[in-house]
Design a protein around this motif. Structure first.
Motif, PDB file in Angstrom:
ATOM      1  N   ILE A   1      -4.586  -8.270   0.455  1.00  0.00           N
ATOM      2  CA  ILE A   1      -3.709  -7.651  -0.535  1.00  0.00           C
ATOM      3  C   ILE A   1      -2.557  -8.613  -0.805  1.00  0.00           C
ATOM      4  N   SER A   2      -1.820  -8.340  -1.875  1.00  0.00           N
ATOM      5  CA  SER A   2      -0.697  -9.224  -2.205  1.00  0.00           C
ATOM      6  C   SER A   2       0.491  -8.899  -1.304  1.00  0.00           C
ATOM      7  N   GLN A   3       1.357  -9.899  -1.104  1.00  0.00           N
ATOM      8  CA  GLN A   3       2.532  -9.671  -0.264  1.00  0.00           C
ATOM      9  C   GLN A   3       3.490  -8.668  -0.894  1.00  0.00           C
ATOM     10  N   PRO A   4       3.707  -8.696  -2.247  1.00  0.00           N
ATOM     11  CA  PRO A   4       4.562  -7.661  -2.842  1.00  0.00           C
ATOM     12  C   PRO A   4       4.027  -6.246  -2.612  1.00  0.00           C
ATOM     13  N   THR A   5       2.680  -6.093  -2.660  1.00  0.00           N
ATOM     14  CA  THR A   5       2.088  -4.769  -2.394  1.00  0.00           C
ATOM     15  C   THR A   5       2.389  -4.330  -0.969  1.00  0.00           C
ATOM     16  N   LEU A   6       2.256  -5.255  -0.018  1.00  0.00           N
ATOM     17  CA  LEU A   6       2.533  -4.946   1.377  1.00  0.00           C
ATOM     18  C   LEU A   6       4.012  -4.618   1.579  1.00  0.00           C
ATOM     19  N   THR A   7       4.880  -5.353   0.908  1.00  0.00           N
ATOM     20  CA  THR A   7       6.325  -5.097   1.010  1.00  0.00           C
ATOM     21  C   THR A   7       6.656  -3.694   0.531  1.00  0.00           C
ATOM     22  N   ARG A   8       6.048  -3.283  -0.585  1.00  0.00           N
ATOM     23  CA  ARG A   8       6.294  -1.939  -1.111  1.00  0.00           C
ATOM     24  C   ARG A   8       5.785  -0.877  -0.131  1.00  0.00           C
ATOM     25  N   THR A   9       4.664  -1.151   0.538  1.00  0.00           N
ATOM     26  CA  THR A   9       4.139  -0.205   1.524  1.00  0.00           C
ATOM     27  C   THR A   9       5.128  -0.038   2.680  1.00  0.00           C
ATOM     28  N   MET A  10       5.679  -1.153   3.181  1.00  0.00           N
ATOM     29  CA  MET A  10       6.642  -1.075   4.276  1.00  0.00           C
ATOM     30  C   MET A  10       7.882  -0.276   3.852  1.00  0.00           C
ATOM     31  N   GLN A  11       8.305  -0.475   2.591  1.00  0.00           N
ATOM     32  CA  GLN A  11       9.464   0.267   2.093  1.00  0.00           C
ATOM     33  C   GLN A  11       9.160   1.763   2.015  1.00  0.00           C
ATOM     34  N   HIS A  12       7.931   2.089   1.545  1.00  0.00           N
ATOM     35  CA  HIS A  12       7.554   3.499   1.422  1.00  0.00           C
ATOM     36  C   HIS A  12       7.455   4.164   2.789  1.00  0.00           C
ATOM     37  N   ILE A  13       6.925   3.447   3.759  1.00  0.00           N
ATOM     38  CA  ILE A  13       6.829   3.994   5.110  1.00  0.00           C
ATOM     39  C   ILE A  13       8.228   4.288   5.650  1.00  0.00           C
ATOM     40  N   GLU A  14       9.116   3.334   5.468  1.00  0.00           N
ATOM     41  CA  GLU A  14      10.484   3.504   5.959  1.00  0.00           C
ATOM     42  C   GLU A  14      11.164   4.674   5.268  1.00  0.00           C
ATOM     43  N   GLU A  15      10.960   4.807   3.966  1.00  0.00           N
ATOM     44  CA  GLU A  15      11.559   5.912   3.209  1.00  0.00           C
ATOM     45  C   GLU A  15      10.995   7.260   3.671  1.00  0.00           C
ATOM     46  N   THR A  16       9.715   7.290   3.981  1.00  0.00           N
ATOM     47  CA  THR A  16       9.083   8.533   4.408  1.00  0.00           C
ATOM     48  C   THR A  16       9.624   8.981   5.758  1.00  0.00           C
ATOM     49  N   PHE A  17       9.799   8.042   6.673  1.00  0.00           N
ATOM     50  CA  PHE A  17      10.373   8.397   7.974  1.00  0.00           C
ATOM     51  C   PHE A  17      11.853   8.748   7.848  1.00  0.00           C
ATOM     52  N   GLY A  18      12.496   8.151   6.886  1.00  0.00           N
ATOM     53  CA  GLY A  18      13.898   8.465   6.639  1.00  0.00           C
ATOM     54  C   GLY A  18      14.870   7.799   7.589  1.00  0.00           C
ATOM     55  N   VAL A  19      14.373   6.793   8.344  1.00  0.00           N
ATOM     56  CA  VAL A  19      15.230   6.046   9.265  1.00  0.00           C
ATOM     57  C   VAL A  19      14.854   4.568   9.169  1.00  0.00           C
ATOM     58  N   PRO A  20      15.772   3.651   9.524  1.00  0.00           N
ATOM     59  CA  PRO A  20      15.441   2.220   9.483  1.00  0.00           C
ATOM     60  C   PRO A  20      14.350   1.879  10.506  1.00  0.00           C
ATOM     61  N   LEU A  21      13.329   1.141  10.068  1.00  0.00           N
ATOM     62  CA  LEU A  21      12.245   0.721  10.951  1.00  0.00           C
ATOM     63  C   LEU A  21      12.199  -0.789  11.129  1.00  0.00           C
ATOM     64  N   PHE A  22      12.989  -1.528  10.309  1.00  0.00           N
ATOM     65  CA  PHE A  22      12.884  -2.984  10.300  1.00  0.00           C
ATOM     66  C   PHE A  22      14.254  -3.637  10.451  1.00  0.00           C
ATOM     67  N   ILE A  23      14.209  -4.810  11.020  1.00  0.00           N
ATOM     68  CA  ILE A  23      15.373  -5.694  11.008  1.00  0.00           C
ATOM     69  C   ILE A  23      15.102  -6.726   9.926  1.00  0.00           C
ATOM     70  N   ARG A  24      15.963  -6.769   8.942  1.00  0.00           N
ATOM     71  CA  ARG A  24      15.741  -7.642   7.797  1.00  0.00           C
ATOM     72  C   ARG A  24      16.597  -8.897   7.912  1.00  0.00           C
ATOM     73  N   GLY A  25      15.931 -10.033   7.844  1.00  0.00           N
ATOM     74  CA  GLY A  25      16.627 -11.305   7.832  1.00  0.00           C
ATOM     75  C   GLY A  25      16.287 -12.053   6.556  1.00  0.00           C
ATOM     76  N   LYS A  26      16.706 -13.295   6.474  1.00  0.00           N
ATOM     77  CA  LYS A  26      16.420 -14.092   5.296  1.00  0.00           C
ATOM     78  C   LYS A  26      14.931 -14.433   5.280  1.00  0.00           C
ATOM     79  N   ASN A  27      14.214 -13.920   4.271  1.00  0.00           N
ATOM     80  CA  ASN A  27      12.780 -14.195   4.076  1.00  0.00           C
ATOM     81  C   ASN A  27      11.898 -13.666   5.216  1.00  0.00           C
ATOM     82  N   ARG A  28      12.394 -12.673   5.963  1.00  0.00           N
ATOM     83  CA  ARG A  28      11.576 -12.190   7.089  1.00  0.00           C
ATOM     84  C   ARG A  28      12.046 -10.803   7.519  1.00  0.00           C
ATOM     85  N   ILE A  29      11.104  -9.960   7.891  1.00  0.00           N
ATOM     86  CA  ILE A  29      11.448  -8.677   8.497  1.00  0.00           C
ATOM     87  C   ILE A  29      10.692  -8.550   9.818  1.00  0.00           C
ATOM     88  N   THR A  30      11.301  -7.845  10.748  1.00  0.00           N
ATOM     89  CA  THR A  30      10.653  -7.550  12.026  1.00  0.00           C
ATOM     90  C   THR A  30      10.884  -6.079  12.354  1.00  0.00           C
TER      91      THR A  30
END
Length: 271
Positions: free
Chosen positions: A28-57
């Motif tokens: 799949i495309s990276q933008p598609t995957l990024t949107r999925t991670m955002q949707h998952i985080e929004e659904t849980f309603g809490v932060p799930l990732f540490i966001r850095g420059k050009n990278r999330i963990t």
């Protein structure tokens, strides 16, 4: 609500560590995957990732979300398999037998009578056969005796009689009948997967040793090229060509003459 494919993407990201590797692995495309991670985080309603420059963990909460995602995926796979298994059971007649020979007659009969059903079979110890028929794990069982049980139909089906096959220079050659007492102490070739006959021969001939063969071709070649005796029965008709140069002598013991009975729950499947 989250979809299973979104949970699969989350667990894949946890395993692979970067969005680019995960996108490549899932095709799949990276933008598609990024949107999925955002949707998952929004659904849980809490932060799930540490966001850095050009990278999330994943943060600690994200790791917990991954653990739940893995469990949900495992539960989903199990649910699918259980439903498929249940459906197969509805369309399968499972037969458990104490020996292979009665299956050679019974299975074709069932296939002809129930063409819409799948017929399965396996060899099972006698106590397990009775229990499995009673609890519904199989629909039909084959026993080497009659059993009295109010919940079961028990029908005589087929007789099998045991004989030995010896070369013409063997010590037992020339006998019209033999007994297990006479056989005890002689070594025998023995085919594997013969059900209750295996244990019965060992019990009746404790001083004998058995060369057990799993491969049918190798078993036949040993019969042709060795002097060791072997067993046969009246039902092993496809075996007689191998025994042309041997004498076939019936075993004159009650245990060597078996009437098979078919059991099933009362009022259920017929034969």
């Amino acid at each position: 609500m989250l979809e299973l494919n979104e949970l699969e993407q989350l667990t894949a990201f946890a395993d692979l560590g970067t969005l680019s590797k995960t996108a490549d692995a899932l095709h799949i495309s990276q933008p598609t995957l990024t949107r999925t991670m955002q949707h998952i985080e929004e659904t849980f309603g809490v932060p799930l990732f540490i966001r850095g420059k050009n990278r999330i963990t994943l943060n600690e909460t994200g790791q917990k979300a991954v653990a739940y995602a893995r469990q949900l995926l495992a539960d989903a796979r199990n649910a699918i398999e259980q439903v498929r298994s249940y459906d197969r059971k509805l369309h399968t007649i499972a037969v458990e037998s104490c020996a292979p020979a009665p299956l050679w007659t019974l299975l074709p009969r069932l296939t002809e009578k129930y063409p819409e059903q799948t017929i399965s079979s396996k060899l099972v110890p006698i106590p397990d056969i009775i229990q499995n028929v009673k609890n519904g794990a199989c629909q039909m069982g084959i026993l080497p005796f009659f059993t009295e049980d109010a919940t079961l139909d028990c029908t005589p089906f087929l007789r099998e009689s045991l004989s030995i096959c010896v070369t013409k220079d063997h010590a037992l050659s020339g006998h019209s009948l033999v007994t297990f007492e006479m056989l005890n102490g002689f070594n025998f070739l023995l085919r594997s997967e013969i059900g209750f006959w295996n244990e019965m021969c060992r019990q009746k001939m404790p001083a004998s040793r058995f060369l057990v063969q799993q491969d049918d071709y190798e078993f036949r070649e040993l019969i042709r090229n060795s002097t060791l005796p072997c067993f046969t029965t009246n039902l092993a008709t496809d075996f007689f060509d191998v025994l042309e140069d041997r004498e076939i002598i019936p075993v004159d013991d009650a245990e060597a003459d078996v009437m098979y009975h078919v059991i099933r729950l009362k009022g259920r499947i017929t034969i």
